[in-house]
Design a protein around this motif. Structure first.
Motif, PDB file in Angstrom:
ATOM      1  N   ILE A 250     -52.676  37.339  -0.768  1.00 54.38           N
ATOM      2  CA  ILE A 250     -53.436  36.351  -1.537  1.00 54.38           C
ATOM      3  C   ILE A 250     -52.492  35.343  -2.176  1.00 54.38           C
ATOM      4  O   ILE A 250     -52.769  34.137  -2.201  1.00 54.38           O
ATOM      5  N   ASN A 251     -51.364  35.827  -2.682  1.00 51.80           N
ATOM      6  CA  ASN A 251     -50.374  34.928  -3.299  1.00 51.80           C
ATOM      7  C   ASN A 251     -49.854  33.914  -2.290  1.00 51.80           C
ATOM      8  O   ASN A 251     -49.740  32.718  -2.603  1.00 51.80           O
ATOM      9  N   ASN A 252     -49.544  34.376  -1.078  1.00 50.51           N
ATOM     10  CA  ASN A 252     -49.055  33.455  -0.047  1.00 50.51           C
ATOM     11  C   ASN A 252     -50.128  32.431   0.343  1.00 50.51           C
ATOM     12  O   ASN A 252     -49.826  31.247   0.557  1.00 50.51           O
ATOM     13  N   THR A 253     -51.372  32.908   0.439  1.00 52.53           N
ATOM     14  CA  THR A 253     -52.469  31.999   0.801  1.00 52.53           C
ATOM     15  C   THR A 253     -52.675  30.932  -0.269  1.00 52.53           C
ATOM     16  O   THR A 253     -52.823  29.741   0.039  1.00 52.53           O
ATOM     17  N   VAL A 254     -52.668  31.358  -1.531  1.00 47.16           N
ATOM     18  CA  VAL A 254     -52.872  30.420  -2.642  1.00 47.16           C
ATOM     19  C   VAL A 254     -51.689  29.457  -2.755  1.00 47.16           C
ATOM     20  O   VAL A 254     -51.866  28.261  -3.016  1.00 47.16           O
ATOM     21  N   ARG A 255     -50.484  29.958  -2.544  1.00 48.20           N
ATOM     22  CA  ARG A 255     -49.291  29.105  -2.627  1.00 48.20           C
ATOM     23  C   ARG A 255     -49.318  28.001  -1.579  1.00 48.20           C
ATOM     24  O   ARG A 255     -48.898  26.874  -1.841  1.00 48.20           O
ATOM     25  N   LEU A 256     -49.834  28.326  -0.380  1.00 45.20           N
ATOM     26  CA  LEU A 256     -49.936  27.305   0.670  1.00 45.20           C
ATOM     27  C   LEU A 256     -50.907  26.199   0.254  1.00 45.20           C
ATOM     28  O   LEU A 256     -50.696  25.025   0.567  1.00 45.20           O
TER      29      LEU A 256
ATOM     30  N   VAL B 173     -56.530  34.658  -9.475  1.00 44.34           N
ATOM     31  CA  VAL B 173     -56.078  33.974 -10.695  1.00 44.34           C
ATOM     32  C   VAL B 173     -54.581  34.191 -10.912  1.00 44.34           C
ATOM     33  O   VAL B 173     -53.844  33.252 -11.230  1.00 44.34           O
ATOM     34  N   LEU B 174     -54.123  35.424 -10.744  1.00 42.96           N
ATOM     35  CA  LEU B 174     -52.688  35.714 -10.909  1.00 42.96           C
ATOM     36  C   LEU B 174     -51.854  34.944  -9.895  1.00 42.96           C
ATOM     37  O   LEU B 174     -50.791  34.395 -10.229  1.00 42.96           O
ATOM     38  N   ALA B 175     -52.344  34.892  -8.645  1.00 45.04           N
ATOM     39  CA  ALA B 175     -51.612  34.159  -7.607  1.00 45.04           C
ATOM     40  C   ALA B 175     -51.533  32.678  -7.948  1.00 45.04           C
ATOM     41  O   ALA B 175     -50.476  32.039  -7.787  1.00 45.04           O
ATOM     42  N   ALA B 176     -52.632  32.102  -8.428  1.00 40.20           N
ATOM     43  CA  ALA B 176     -52.644  30.684  -8.820  1.00 40.20           C
ATOM     44  C   ALA B 176     -51.706  30.438  -9.994  1.00 40.20           C
ATOM     45  O   ALA B 176     -50.974  29.434 -10.021  1.00 40.20           O
ATOM     46  N   TYR B 177     -51.707  31.354 -10.955  1.00 42.85           N
ATOM     47  CA  TYR B 177     -50.849  31.217 -12.140  1.00 42.85           C
ATOM     48  C   TYR B 177     -49.377  31.153 -11.742  1.00 42.85           C
ATOM     49  O   TYR B 177     -48.635  30.255 -12.157  1.00 42.85           O
ATOM     50  N   PHE B 178     -48.946  32.099 -10.913  1.00 45.06           N
ATOM     51  CA  PHE B 178     -47.535  32.149 -10.520  1.00 45.06           C
ATOM     52  C   PHE B 178     -47.172  31.003  -9.573  1.00 45.06           C
ATOM     53  O   PHE B 178     -46.057  30.471  -9.626  1.00 45.06           O
ATOM     54  N   ALA B 179     -48.113  30.613  -8.705  1.00 41.96           N
ATOM     55  CA  ALA B 179     -47.833  29.525  -7.770  1.00 41.96           C
ATOM     56  C   ALA B 179     -47.657  28.196  -8.493  1.00 41.96           C
ATOM     57  O   ALA B 179     -46.752  27.418  -8.166  1.00 41.96           O
ATOM     58  N   VAL B 180     -48.508  27.915  -9.485  1.00 44.44           N
ATOM     59  CA  VAL B 180     -48.381  26.666 -10.257  1.00 44.44           C
ATOM     60  C   VAL B 180     -47.102  26.685 -11.083  1.00 44.44           C
ATOM     61  O   VAL B 180     -46.389  25.678 -11.178  1.00 44.44           O
ATOM     62  N   ASN B 181     -46.805  27.831 -11.689  1.00 43.09           N
ATOM     63  CA  ASN B 181     -45.586  27.953 -12.504  1.00 43.09           C
ATOM     64  C   ASN B 181     -44.331  27.638 -11.696  1.00 43.09           C
ATOM     65  O   ASN B 181     -43.340  27.140 -12.238  1.00 43.09           O
ATOM     66  N   ARG B 182     -44.385  27.911 -10.408  1.00 48.89           N
ATOM     67  CA  ARG B 182     -43.212  27.679  -9.562  1.00 48.89           C
ATOM     68  C   ARG B 182     -42.843  26.192  -9.523  1.00 48.89           C
ATOM     69  O   ARG B 182     -41.671  25.831  -9.428  1.00 48.89           O
ATOM     70  N   TYR B 183     -43.871  25.333  -9.564  1.00 47.18           N
ATOM     71  CA  TYR B 183     -43.619  23.894  -9.444  1.00 47.18           C
ATOM     72  C   TYR B 183     -43.549  23.173 -10.786  1.00 47.18           C
ATOM     73  O   TYR B 183     -43.203  21.986 -10.821  1.00 47.18           O
TER      74      TYR B 183
END
Length: 292
Positions: free
Chosen positions: A181-187, A271-281
């Motif tokens: 899910i994290n990889n999908t959201v990050r894409l 939600v967790l995946a979105a949180y960490f993915a946005v934080n990356r940028y």
């Protein structure tokens, strides 16, 4: 210009559709593991509560005494149900099994009257059974207490092993689910990395930047969870027609709990995946945005 906007819209829709389908498939697998766990738990209760403890009664015991012993047993917190087996019933049962009446060659009925006791599942533990056996044997009108110690020990060992395997599978699948899910959201968020950077330049707070992405992923997780629940319900509907006794083992309350866990897990992981993915940028330098 209109053609480009249409292409972007189609591409955006396709990427979100793939994301939702991917998340729903992962949640479906998670739901199957949960169903297996609940089924194993319910089956263990069913097996344990059908293990019989035979309370063998003394030879010359009156009906009044038998009734009193049975009433006392049914009041005990560890007893689920009792059944009285007379000497004649015991002889008939043995005759059905052997195909011959034991009285014909022995000259007498060798069996004793007994009370067959079924215990509650939480008391069919190797530590509890000796205590219960001692308590039952203390009655003067009871000549013996018999139960399959080896079978009870084997059942408890197998249930423990299956439980450990299911817990490990559940933890592994949760980790895999989060990674996928994290990889999908990050894409999906990758295409918005310059927008995130621009919002940071104009003074938007991290919480403000994350909010639309998290809101969108709550919706995606909710839709994916509903799709996974529909897939699980369809699978169970098919399986119930193949295994008619499944409804007795897996209750409606357990199903609603499983569906709830799947739905909440889908939303939470998204939600967790979105949180960490946005934080990356959020704090990434502009130059690095071109090379990731």
């Amino acid at each position: 210009m209109a053609v480009n906007n249409k292409r972007n819209t189609i591409s955006f829709f396709n990427s979100h559709l793939i994301s939702v389908v991917s998340i729903s498939l992962v949640l479906f697998l998670l739901g199957l593991i949960l169903i297996m766990g609940f089924l194993g738990n319910e089956l263990s209760h069913y097996v344990k509560e059908n293990i019989t403890v035979s309370v063998i009664l003394a030879e010359d015991i009156s009906d009044i005494k038998i009734r009193k012993i049975r009433d006392d047993l049914e009041k005990q917190p560890y007893v689920k149900s009792t059944e009285y087996i007379s000497k004649e019933q015991a002889s008939l049962e043995m005759q059905r099994e052997l195909g011959e009446n034991p009285e014909t060659f022995l000259g007498f009925n060798p069996f004793h009257a007994s009370i067959e006791v079924k215990l509650k599942s939480e008391y069919t533990h190797p530590d509890s059974l000796p205590v219960i056996e001692k308590r039952l044997s203390s009655e003067a009108s009871v000549s013996d207490v018999q139960y399959r110690r080896d079978m009870i020990q084997m059942v408890n060992q197998n249930i423990r092993r299956v439980g450990v395997v299911l817990v490990i599978l559940f933890i592994v699948l949760i980790v895999i689910s989060f990674v996928l899910i994290n990889n999908t959201v990050r894409l999906l968020i990758y295409s918005k990395r310059f927008l995130i950077y621009a919002m940071g330049l104009v003074g938007a707070t991290p919480a403000f930047i994350r909010r639309p992405f998290i809101r969108h992923n709550i919706l995606s997780g909710l839709i994916a969870g509903v799709i996974a629940i529909i897939m699980l319900a369809g699978s169970l509907y098919y399986v119930r027609h193949e295994f008619l006794g499944l409804e007795e083992v897996l209750g409606r309350n357990s199903l609603w709990l499983i569906y709830g866990i799947v739905l909440v897990t889908g939303i939470l992981l998204s939600v967790l995946a979105a949180y960490f993915a946005v934080n990356r940028y959020l704090n990434m330098a502009r130059g690095k945005l071109y090379y990731i």
